[in-house]
Design a protein around this motif. Structure first.
Motif, PDB file in Angstrom:
ATOM      1  N   LYS A   7       0.855  -1.188   0.000  1.00 32.08           N
ATOM      2  CA  LYS A   7       0.000   0.000   0.000  1.00 32.08           C
ATOM      3  C   LYS A   7       0.889   1.235   0.000  1.00 32.08           C
ATOM      4  N   SER A  24      -2.377  -8.968   4.895  1.00 28.31           N
ATOM      5  CA  SER A  24      -3.815  -8.921   4.613  1.00 28.31           C
ATOM      6  C   SER A  24      -4.586 -10.027   5.325  1.00 28.31           C
ATOM      7  N   VAL A  46      -4.656  -0.638  10.343  1.00 31.24           N
ATOM      8  CA  VAL A  46      -5.215  -1.365   9.209  1.00 31.24           C
ATOM      9  C   VAL A  46      -6.544  -1.977   9.644  1.00 31.24           C
ATOM     10  N   TYR A  47      -7.560  -1.806   8.823  1.00 30.56           N
ATOM     11  CA  TYR A  47      -8.871  -2.373   9.138  1.00 30.56           C
ATOM     12  C   TYR A  47      -9.596  -2.717   7.844  1.00 30.56           C
ATOM     13  N   GLU A  48     -10.616  -3.526   7.964  1.00 29.28           N
ATOM     14  CA  GLU A  48     -11.409  -3.935   6.808  1.00 29.28           C
ATOM     15  C   GLU A  48     -12.667  -3.081   6.749  1.00 29.28           C
ATOM     16  N   ASN A  49     -12.933  -2.480   5.586  1.00 29.78           N
ATOM     17  CA  ASN A  49     -14.134  -1.649   5.448  1.00 29.78           C
ATOM     18  C   ASN A  49     -15.358  -2.531   5.175  1.00 29.78           C
ATOM     19  N   GLU A  53     -12.647  -4.605   1.853  1.00 31.95           N
ATOM     20  CA  GLU A  53     -11.325  -4.165   1.391  1.00 31.95           C
ATOM     21  C   GLU A  53     -10.525  -3.629   2.572  1.00 31.95           C
ATOM     22  N   GLU A  55      -8.324  -1.055   4.498  1.00 27.73           N
ATOM     23  CA  GLU A  55      -8.099   0.387   4.563  1.00 27.73           C
ATOM     24  C   GLU A  55      -6.933   0.638   5.502  1.00 27.73           C
ATOM     25  N   SER A  57      -4.929   3.740   7.699  1.00 30.44           N
ATOM     26  CA  SER A  57      -4.867   5.112   8.204  1.00 30.44           C
ATOM     27  C   SER A  57      -3.522   5.301   8.882  1.00 30.44           C
TER      28      SER A  57
END
Length: 65
Positions: A7, A24, A46-49, A53, A55, A57
């Motif tokens: 990323k 991931s 890191v988180y899953e939307n 997917e 994401e 920050s």
């Protein structure tokens, strides 16, 4: 199986775009990685939307999250 995903992020200190590798297979993670340009510590979240997917920050040491 290799679950690393590359990323691009912008450093919250110097503003440079840098590439990071995230795992991931672990959608909820937070860690600190030094900027490859200015060497300051970046907090990476890191988180899953809702679409499934990943994401990413980024925060400086002084940011409240």
């Amino acid at each position: 199986m290799n679950r690393l995903t590359e990323k691009s992020i912008d450093c919250p200190y110097c503003g440079e775009s840098i590439d990071i590798l995230i795992d991931s297979s672990d959608a909820q993670q937070q860690y600190i990685e030094d900027c490859q340009v200015c060497c300051k510590p970046i907090t990476i979240s890191v988180y899953e939307n809702v679409s499934g997917e990943l994401e990413v920050s980024v925060y400086s040491e002084d940011d409240v999250f």
